[in-house]
Scaffold this motif. Sequence first.
Motif, PDB file in Angstrom:
ATOM      1  N   THR A 337      -8.146   1.820   3.806  1.00 38.70           N
ATOM      2  CA  THR A 337      -9.140   2.491   2.946  1.00 38.70           C
ATOM      3  C   THR A 337      -8.506   3.778   2.403  1.00 38.70           C
ATOM      4  O   THR A 337      -7.908   3.781   1.343  1.00 38.70           O
ATOM      5  CB  THR A 337     -10.430   2.776   3.727  1.00 38.70           C
ATOM      6  N   ALA A 338      -8.653   4.873   3.176  1.00 31.97           N
ATOM      7  CA  ALA A 338      -8.012   6.120   2.759  1.00 31.97           C
ATOM      8  C   ALA A 338      -6.505   6.046   2.909  1.00 31.97           C
ATOM      9  O   ALA A 338      -5.769   6.738   2.203  1.00 31.97           O
ATOM     10  CB  ALA A 338      -8.575   7.286   3.564  1.00 31.97           C
ATOM     11  N   CYS A 339      -6.034   5.210   3.847  1.00 39.63           N
ATOM     12  CA  CYS A 339      -4.599   5.109   4.113  1.00 39.63           C
ATOM     13  C   CYS A 339      -4.080   3.746   3.683  1.00 39.63           C
ATOM     14  O   CYS A 339      -4.427   2.709   4.278  1.00 39.63           O
ATOM     15  CB  CYS A 339      -4.330   5.341   5.601  1.00 39.63           C
ATOM     16  N   THR A 340      -3.278   3.732   2.646  1.00 36.77           N
ATOM     17  CA  THR A 340      -2.640   2.511   2.135  1.00 36.77           C
ATOM     18  C   THR A 340      -1.185   2.856   1.809  1.00 36.77           C
ATOM     19  O   THR A 340      -0.814   4.032   1.799  1.00 36.77           O
ATOM     20  CB  THR A 340      -3.332   2.011   0.852  1.00 36.77           C
ATOM     21  N   PRO A 341      -0.343   1.866   1.509  1.00 39.63           N
ATOM     22  CA  PRO A 341       1.032   2.199   1.115  1.00 39.63           C
ATOM     23  C   PRO A 341       1.104   3.122  -0.102  1.00 39.63           C
ATOM     24  O   PRO A 341       2.064   3.896  -0.231  1.00 39.63           O
ATOM     25  CB  PRO A 341       1.638   0.832   0.810  1.00 39.63           C
ATOM     26  N   LEU A 345      -1.415   8.233   4.860  1.00 42.33           N
ATOM     27  CA  LEU A 345      -1.739   9.426   5.636  1.00 42.33           C
ATOM     28  C   LEU A 345      -0.771   9.616   6.799  1.00 42.33           C
ATOM     29  O   LEU A 345      -0.703  10.697   7.378  1.00 42.33           O
ATOM     30  CB  LEU A 345      -3.171   9.339   6.179  1.00 42.33           C
ATOM     31  N   GLY A 346      -0.058   8.567   7.153  1.00 43.82           N
ATOM     32  CA  GLY A 346       0.855   8.651   8.285  1.00 43.82           C
ATOM     33  C   GLY A 346       2.107   7.835   8.061  1.00 43.82           C
ATOM     34  O   GLY A 346       2.177   6.961   7.192  1.00 43.82           O
ATOM     35  N   ALA A 347       3.115   8.100   8.904  1.00 40.97           N
ATOM     36  CA  ALA A 347       4.419   7.468   8.747  1.00 40.97           C
ATOM     37  C   ALA A 347       4.381   5.962   8.961  1.00 40.97           C
ATOM     38  O   ALA A 347       5.176   5.236   8.384  1.00 40.97           O
ATOM     39  CB  ALA A 347       5.414   8.102   9.719  1.00 40.97           C
ATOM     40  N   CYS A 348       3.468   5.474   9.795  1.00 42.68           N
ATOM     41  CA  CYS A 348       3.409   4.033  10.081  1.00 42.68           C
ATOM     42  C   CYS A 348       3.036   3.215   8.852  1.00 42.68           C
ATOM     43  O   CYS A 348       3.297   2.012   8.800  1.00 42.68           O
ATOM     44  CB  CYS A 348       2.414   3.754  11.209  1.00 42.68           C
ATOM     45  N   MET A 349       2.416   3.852   7.867  1.00 42.07           N
ATOM     46  CA  MET A 349       2.058   3.157   6.631  1.00 42.07           C
ATOM     47  C   MET A 349       3.131   3.334   5.567  1.00 42.07           C
ATOM     48  O   MET A 349       3.197   2.563   4.600  1.00 42.07           O
ATOM     49  CB  MET A 349       0.707   3.661   6.099  1.00 42.07           C
ATOM     50  N   VAL A 350       4.020   4.309   5.750  1.00 40.40           N
ATOM     51  CA  VAL A 350       5.044   4.593   4.754  1.00 40.40           C
ATOM     52  C   VAL A 350       6.273   3.720   4.951  1.00 40.40           C
ATOM     53  O   VAL A 350       6.767   3.076   4.029  1.00 40.40           O
ATOM     54  CB  VAL A 350       5.459   6.081   4.802  1.00 40.40           C
ATOM     55  N   SER A 351       6.788   3.717   6.178  1.00 43.22           N
ATOM     56  CA  SER A 351       8.086   3.109   6.428  1.00 43.22           C
ATOM     57  C   SER A 351       8.055   1.596   6.260  1.00 43.22           C
ATOM     58  O   SER A 351       7.071   0.932   6.602  1.00 43.22           O
ATOM     59  CB  SER A 351       8.553   3.449   7.847  1.00 43.22           C
ATOM     60  N   SER A 352       9.163   1.053   5.792  1.00 41.67           N
ATOM     61  CA  SER A 352       9.283  -0.398   5.659  1.00 41.67           C
ATOM     62  C   SER A 352       9.291  -1.080   7.020  1.00 41.67           C
ATOM     63  O   SER A 352       9.122  -2.302   7.100  1.00 41.67           O
ATOM     64  CB  SER A 352      10.570  -0.748   4.902  1.00 41.67           C
ATOM     65  N   GLU A 353       9.490  -0.321   8.107  1.00 39.32           N
ATOM     66  CA  GLU A 353       9.455  -0.881   9.452  1.00 39.32           C
ATOM     67  C   GLU A 353       8.190  -0.488  10.210  1.00 39.32           C
ATOM     68  O   GLU A 353       8.049  -0.801  11.392  1.00 39.32           O
ATOM     69  CB  GLU A 353      10.690  -0.441  10.249  1.00 39.32           C
ATOM     70  N   ALA A 357       2.278  -0.641   7.805  1.00 35.16           N
ATOM     71  CA  ALA A 357       2.785  -1.256   6.577  1.00 35.16           C
ATOM     72  C   ALA A 357       2.911  -2.765   6.746  1.00 35.16           C
ATOM     73  O   ALA A 357       2.563  -3.540   5.837  1.00 35.16           O
ATOM     74  CB  ALA A 357       4.134  -0.651   6.204  1.00 35.16           C
ATOM     75  N   ALA A 358       3.385  -3.205   7.917  1.00 32.38           N
ATOM     76  CA  ALA A 358       3.512  -4.636   8.177  1.00 32.38           C
ATOM     77  C   ALA A 358       2.157  -5.316   8.176  1.00 32.38           C
ATOM     78  O   ALA A 358       1.976  -6.392   7.598  1.00 32.38           O
ATOM     79  CB  ALA A 358       4.218  -4.863   9.518  1.00 32.38           C
ATOM     80  N   HIS A 359       1.191  -4.694   8.851  1.00 34.05           N
ATOM     81  CA  HIS A 359      -0.134  -5.311   8.934  1.00 34.05           C
ATOM     82  C   HIS A 359      -0.821  -5.320   7.569  1.00 34.05           C
ATOM     83  O   HIS A 359      -1.494  -6.290   7.206  1.00 34.05           O
ATOM     84  CB  HIS A 359      -1.002  -4.556   9.950  1.00 34.05           C
ATOM     85  N   TYR A 360      -0.622  -4.250   6.795  1.00 32.61           N
ATOM     86  CA  TYR A 360      -1.239  -4.195   5.467  1.00 32.61           C
ATOM     87  C   TYR A 360      -0.640  -5.251   4.556  1.00 32.61           C
ATOM     88  O   TYR A 360      -1.346  -5.907   3.787  1.00 32.61           O
ATOM     89  CB  TYR A 360      -1.039  -2.802   4.860  1.00 32.61           C
ATOM     90  N   GLN A 361       0.677  -5.436   4.645  1.00 35.59           N
ATOM     91  CA  GLN A 361       1.355  -6.369   3.740  1.00 35.59           C
ATOM     92  C   GLN A 361       1.089  -7.831   4.088  1.00 35.59           C
ATOM     93  O   GLN A 361       0.983  -8.678   3.200  1.00 35.59           O
ATOM     94  CB  GLN A 361       2.866  -6.104   3.773  1.00 35.59           C
ATOM     95  N   TYR A 362       0.965  -8.123   5.386  1.00 33.88           N
ATOM     96  CA  TYR A 362       0.864  -9.525   5.810  1.00 33.88           C
ATOM     97  C   TYR A 362      -0.392  -9.837   6.617  1.00 33.88           C
ATOM     98  O   TYR A 362      -1.203 -10.664   6.217  1.00 33.88           O
ATOM     99  CB  TYR A 362       2.089  -9.901   6.655  1.00 33.88           C
TER     100      TYR A 362
END
Length: 378
Positions: A337-341, A345-353, A357-362
């Motif tokens: 919601t507020a936090c997307t790629p 809001l945090g590093a776990c959504m930014v990094s490719s690892e 980010a993994a959960h959002y993408q897949y």
Amino acid sequence: MKYVDDFRNGELARKIAARIHAAAVPGRRYRLMEFCGGHTHAIARYGLTALLPPGIELIHGPGCPVCVLPVARIDSAIELALEHRVTLCTYGDLLRVPASRRMSLYKARAAGADVRLVYSSADALALARAMPQQQVVFVGIGFETTTPPTAVALLAAQAERLDNFSVFSNHVLTPAAMRHLLADGDANLDGFIGPSHVSTIIGTAPYRAIAHDYRKPVVVTGFEPLDVLQAVLMLVTQINEGRADTENQFTRAVTEVGNLKAQAIVAQTFELRDEFEWRGLGLVPGSALAIRAPFARWDAEKRFQLSANPVADVKACQCGQILRGRCKPTDCKVFGTACTPATPLGACMVSSEGACAAHYQYARFNDVDASVATGSTH
């Protein structure tokens, strides 16, 4: 690409999954932490959790090098760029990680700082050679995998007497973090899916004492879906048999002793820090590397007198808790919601690892399918 495809064979995956179902004891929980962002993305991308029995839970760990870097260290990198006016060279993932005061390296660049994306320490060295009047700082981040190239850069700078080049070292160590998590005990883990790239450097030997001391099995594992499934089967087998050994599933790339030449150049240029702050884990003893005294001229922390005071993450962000294995991305109220790629809001959504980010993408699409099937709105 046939060789890679062999490790993505759907029929073989179903056969291994059937063996896992047969091995898993009904009613027993198996909490297995993958200690590598590459594994996290493979699990999400190939939907591997859907192949596992309900008693097996795969827990995300602090295996993303950008994610574990605390806000204070990013603030120091921004200080180098904005206040000391260096040419700051870093990997792309780090540019958008939020720092304090709503800043980031990307915003610092927009404000006029010379922040450059590079693909290796060699790129930063080349810039320093090309701009002899400008101080060039390479932000060295990552686990044991990326430390040897930074060591090579330090050796080259010393050999060439390249005085306008320095390294801001943020290299961290996997075994120390694993010990820290197990000593803390709040993640309640039963075993580890051990990292692959890290283990090509350090080998499997460093995990043996961890498995022995804490009675938790470790299986070093490749990145492909069949690798991960086989590792899960190996871990379940060990747990059922009451064993806590270190096993090597990734024999095609990892050995017992690792890369001795890489280890030697790291030992020549780096030494162990007494402690280092990790996002989510706090201060972890003996978990990071500082540049040795003979290379102090190329140590950005000493050259620019950097000091890092602990800075809290954004309160709404649960990245630190995810890195500890205490919660999943979907447990965070701002996830998706507020936090997307696009608006992290945090590093776990930014990094490719990063796990988010993994959960959002897949994996979030699997969540939608599951909620439709069960009629759930959560």
